[in-house]
Design an enzyme around this catalytic site. Structure first.
Site, mmCIF file in Angstrom:
data_model
loop_
_atom_site.group_PDB
_atom_site.id
_atom_site.type_symbol
_atom_site.label_atom_id
_atom_site.label_comp_id
_atom_site.label_asym_id
_atom_site.label_seq_id
_atom_site.Cartn_x
_atom_site.Cartn_y
_atom_site.Cartn_z
ATOM 1 N N GLU A 16 0.857 -1.176 0.000
ATOM 2 C CA GLU A 16 0.000 0.000 0.000
ATOM 3 C C GLU A 16 0.895 1.228 0.000
ATOM 4 O O GLU A 16 2.116 1.119 0.142
ATOM 5 C CB GLU A 16 -0.964 -0.011 1.192
ATOM 6 C CG GLU A 16 -0.287 0.009 2.550
ATOM 7 C CD GLU A 16 -1.268 -0.153 3.716
ATOM 8 O OE1 GLU A 16 -2.239 -0.901 3.593
ATOM 9 O OE2 GLU A 16 -1.030 0.481 4.756
ATOM 10 N N HIS A 69 -4.197 3.447 8.281
ATOM 11 C CA HIS A 69 -2.945 2.957 8.862
ATOM 12 C C HIS A 69 -1.999 4.126 9.124
ATOM 13 O O HIS A 69 -1.883 5.021 8.295
ATOM 14 C CB HIS A 69 -2.228 1.997 7.906
ATOM 15 C CG HIS A 69 -2.879 0.668 7.826
ATOM 16 N ND1 HIS A 69 -2.576 -0.235 6.833
ATOM 17 C CD2 HIS A 69 -3.808 0.063 8.605
ATOM 18 C CE1 HIS A 69 -3.288 -1.334 7.009
ATOM 19 N NE2 HIS A 69 -4.052 -1.174 8.076
#
Lengths: 294, 394, 294, 394
Positions: free
Chosen positions: C211, C250
């Site tokens: 990611e 995150h």
């Protein structure tokens, strides 16, 4: 051969432009030590000791430019732990820290980091080392030595000089003499030095000069009992008359809780095969009795 | 430097640790007043404790309970002025007597061999830990703090479970253990002991509650670090200290007063101890340990001489200098100057070797000093001189 | 074989009596994971999970009594770094830290100490790992897996489930699936897992799910380019539409100063031989295209 | 969390670092008053700087000098209310304009790859460091702080010498470098930049003196650590923040507002980003990033729905849940409840797989939700629904 310092020593003096640093650097140079650099932050570009030694701002620069492999630290107590870390960070393998008065808790992370880096720290608060005829690093007077094959290790300064002078006067020379320092937390212990001497082909006998406080002499004796059989060993322990609970000059020289007495240390050393002298002047004779023929 | 109990407790309080209240009294009246104050707050009995820097005050009768202010005053009157192992009791600590459920030991020391701070705990609290170490060593549990990260919480918990404090007092024990380590770091202490760390019973709004309390505390500080802790340097007990110690400190001389008759002046701690040992071996008794340090100049030599002669028991002086950084001629000049000024005439034996020893020998010879070539010889001559002086005085 | 966990895993669950810890421990036990102990300070002596798992006060006790070699941490963020250190101090070789929300600076000394101890930390803020048919540690649903030989490594949780489900639905099983966690400072990086997969004889192909944020995908790709030639490789990178300078859930998923974009990562992975999917559902087909025949 | 310049400077001052004085003004009048005060103290010119959390304010005209209080008021009037990269300027900082001799860059970041705090310095100060990194990467000097011991003094000195500050400013540079590392530790910052760190000339009693000063500061804090720093949480700029952000924070939902028309509700950050990517791939534009987190209960689902519908541009909603800890049926019930309450009717496509997916499917079917089996299918359907909705509205 010799241990820690010798003909391959390429020394950088940290704090070379200070009063102490300059004085002792000059003595070392006169003894024949190869001083390749000095470091004083902010004085990079100068030359010290009558233009004979280039000064750098940082250790990393000094090592890069001169290939220094050993350092000797004369900076004040507040800056000395950082100086040790700077030396190790620059890749120096052996660091002698002469500075005294460094708080013990400051040294805990330093000795651990030096260990992790695979370098060796001698001291702090130590007189340094001499490999007679090759190099001296620190403040031990060069004149007391004689080339030879007895390794000397001690927690003291002048007491070491006394013992070494007695040996030299008796015609017994030294491979290397090391003062490990009298502080409670030092980088190199008796045991470490015994191991180095044991591995040195030129060292044929060992003199250990201990003092009250801690258990480093006992630890070294336990190892010697197993590994130094057949090697002539002599020792002296200072402080038989020292009272309990008082710090005898050195931060590390204190009997506490009934532990660390001279009697305990003498007993441990004798059990391990050391001949223990009642005066430093007896050491040469004891070495002979122990079988030393050098 | 050792701290008095009250000062040590103050450092515990500064870390937020649970210490019962206390007052320091220098007279029986002050002790009575303090007791009255605690009793007015609900305390039924107070404890009066001698404040001395030596151990074993309990056995020596320096710790007593009192049930009334008058009794506290009376008890304090008996304790103040006591001589405990050579220390005169000048102060007492007065505080509420705790209802002790159980006593533990918790301490931390700077351990040389492992180069770590080692924390120790034992369920055998309230007695000297050296005693426990000798009789039941397995009763002492140890963990080593990380040299960078300090004591981990889990290590403190391991100690708590090992001594049986894993129940309702677990969190508080962990907090106290962390606090002691933080105290060491904050004050450069090389030893801190809480003995006893006790579970005490206290009255609460809903009946009695039990909690942990630090009932006594012992702290020693790293002398090398005192320059950066002026607030701790001020805690030095100047009353209990020999006035000579203050002068020695002023001149940066290491000086320890002993009971013998041979004054010693030496450069280097190891050599100074050795000199004492050889005096003893030659049949004498050293009057002091004295290290004048490296590169000693004339004024420091003169100060060392004053310190030695300040002890009326001194009957001879042994000067032993191994010149390295220290120049022998400089010490010789200092000695000559000092002798010219001193009021009391005491025989002196001087041995100077190493740097500039020849010049020193010439100066000493001209000034008619008795000299010696070796340390052993110097010790023998000094002991003989002291005997002559003692004989002459009789 | 498998990596990190397998049939030899003897798991201790730290925080087993907490709500999360108990729930997931039960799931792990039902999956067949050998849970030998739980640890909750102050609850030593109890038995958790219907009396099937003994609870200890300390990790050192749990390891001594049960021979545990792996731990899984469910304690709150404030206590989790200490829990990792306790596990490592007790000799645990592999530690999974599921806890989320640990401040990044708290993890710096922890990851260093774990490294020095020679142990491995996975996480924090990670879903754990599953070696299908053998063991699962953490919170990944057991039902999505199928035994096989594709290694899966990911920074995400549910995105991993999505990819694994797609593989399982397509008949492609996994050797081990690992979520390394989405925090900026994690104990195990993509690169570490690629190295483990490369050394695992049972893993025949690798799926990497990255990611935005940081450079861990690029670092892994550079290593793969040199060491994983011939291994079928597929990847997916989440966050092609993420804006710069915003933390995408995150703590680690943030593009800053123009660095850490999905485009950079895709380019690096493609250059290293990964087939990069535009949707997780494409991964099975890409694995086949890459030559995977399992 | 990013801090405004004034808040960042406050943290520098708390570390004892040299920061010139400043004042914050919310109106042109306040700016004029602040300028008058500084000028009364001897300042000849002041600088007026827009306080926004985005970079590049200088280029955007958000930084101006003023030679009189009136001019400061006028300049502030032009800056206040400006739109800089989407941020409305609500405050300006007013301070004495420094006499800059030379500008440097000094910053520290949490570096993921090395797992260290890395300190960077450059003699190319005053411009964006990303720009320096691209054009002259060798001009940036780096040292990594020790993970346990922090930055060693010698490392700070190495940086100082590298950027040419090894002369009279060496000690102060070291002090500032240490201060920045201490600031990071004290506040859980993951980035701190002083740009420019400048040598400034100041009038002194004996002519001008040169010294180091931190003229601008940028700090970002680790959001995970904010719970233990309530004093920093209070610095959050609620003005500049979208009110939806506050609601999201309250419900522990990760929410980022974007410019598209497809609202997304997903569990898990990676899956949420993926959902956005697939919406884009299907020809739509995501209206937001939204991660409802693990084990999402009905009230959180309802809050997520409010957040999405709070954006008037939203024309369709895509719900994508992969049940693990999160139970699908619970999310389905939350969705049904939320739809029953919501005022605005927007087409919704729901995909729920994993834990309790079957029960979820039954509930959604009964409530006539449009569902999808795969993520790709869900994205396609949502984009189509948004197009229909947009078409219908026209």
């Amino acid at each position: 051969m010799s241990i820690l310092i010798g003909r391959d020593t390429r020394l950088v003096v940290q704090g070379i432009t200070g009063r102490e640093g300059e004085f002792h650097a000059r003595q070392m140079l006169e003894y024949g030590t190869r001083i390749v650099a000095g470091v004083t932050p902010g004085k990079g570009g100068l030359h010290a000791l009558d233009n004979r030694v280039p000064v750098f701002d940082t250790m990393v620069e000094a090592v890069r430019e001169t290939g220094a492999n050993t350092s000797c630290i004369f900076v004040p107590a507040a800056a000395a732990p950082d100086a040790v870390l700077e030396a190790v960070g620059a890749g120096i393998g052996t660091v002698f820290c002469i500075t005294e008065g460094i708080p013990a808790l400051d040294m805990l992370p330093v000795v651990e980091l030096v260990r992790q880096a695979g370098s060796r720290l001698v001291g702090p608060n130590c007189p340094g080392a001499t490999s007679p005829g090759r190099a001296k690093v620190g403040i031990i007077p060069g004149s007391i030595h004689r080339e030879g094959s007895v390794g000397v290790v001690s927690r003291s300064g002048t007491l070491t000089y006394e013992a070494v002078q007695a040996m030299t006067d008796a015609g017994i020379g030294q491979s290397t003499c090391i003062g490990i320092g009298g502080d409670p937390i030092v980088g190199t212990a008796f045991l470490d030095v015994l191991q180095l001497f044991a591995a040195d082909p030129e060292t044929e006998a060992i003199v250990l000069i201990g003092e009250i406080g801690g258990g480093a002499e006992e630890e070294a004796a336990a190892w010697a009992a197993d590994h130094l059989r057949g090697v002539p060993l002599a020792a002296f322990v200072a402080g038989r008359t020292a009272p309990e609970g008082r710090r005898m000059g050195h931060a590390g020289a204190i009997i506490s809780g009934g532990r660390g007495t001279a009697a305990e240390k003498v007993a441990a050393l004798e059990a391990a095969g050391f001949r223990v002298a009642s005066s430093p002047t007896e050491l040469p004779a004891l070495l002979r009795t122990a079988g030393y023929r050098g | 430097m050792k701290l008095h109990e009250a000062d040590a407790k103050m450092l515990l309080v500064a870390q937020g640790l649970p210490v019962p209240p206390w007052a320091v009294a220098r007279t029986p009246e002050e002790a009575g007043e303090a007791a009255a104050k605690f009793m007015a707050e609900g305390t039924r009995r107070v404890v009066v404790k001698a404040q001395v820097l030596v151990g074993g005050r309990g056995k020596a009768g320096g710790v007593k309970l009192a049930g009334t202010p008058a009794e506290a005053e009376e008890v304090a009157g008996r304790i103040l002025g006591m001589d405990i192992k050579g220390s005169l009791v000048r102060k007492v600590l007065v505080g509420p007597a705790a209802m002790i459920v159980r006593e533990y030991y918790l301490g931390a020391i700077l351990d040389r061999a492992s180069r770590r701070i080692v924390m120790m705990a034992s369920a055998e609290g309230g007695v000297e830990i050296e005693e426990v170490a000798r009789v039941t060593p397995a009763a002492i549990h140890r963990v080593a703090a990380h040299p960078f990260l300090g004591l981990h919480d889990y290590q403190a918990r391991e100690l708590a479970f090992a001594v049986g404090l894993g129940g309702p007092h677990l969190r508080e024990f962990v907090r106290i253990a962390r606090g002691l380590i933080a105290l060491m770091a904050a004050n450069d202490a090389d030893l801190v002991e809480v003995n006893p760390l006790a579970v005490v019973r206290e009255p609460g709004p809903e009946g009695h509650v039990e909690r942990l309390a630090c009932l006594d505390a012992k702290i020693t500080l790293d002398d090398s670090a005192l320059p950066r802790h002026p607030e701790l340097e001020r805690l030095r007990d100047l009353d209990e200290e020999d006035p000579a110690d203050a002068e020695a400190r002023h001149y940066d001389i290491s000086f320890i007063h002993l009971d013998g008759t041979i004054g010693c002046m030496v450069n280097g701690a190891g050599l100074a101890m050795t000199t004492m040992d050889l005096v003893k071996q030659a049949g004498g008794e050293p009057a002091n340990f004295l290290d004048i340090g490296g590169g000693a100049k004339a004024d420091r030599v003169a100060a060392a001489m004053r310190l030695i002669l300040g002890d009326p028991k001194v009957e001879a002086i042994l000067v032993n200098i191994f010149g390295g950084i220290t120049r022998g001629d400089e010490v010789a000049r200092g000695l000559i100057e000092a002798r010219n000024r001193q009021e009391r005439d005491v025989p002196m034996v001087v041995r100077i070797v190493g740097t500039n020893a020849a010049e020193a020998a010439r100066l000493l010879h001209e000034a008619s000093f008795e000299t010696a070539a070796t340390l052993d010889e110097a010790a023998g001559k000094a002991v003989a001189a002291a005997r002559r002086a003692a004989g002459g005085a009789r």
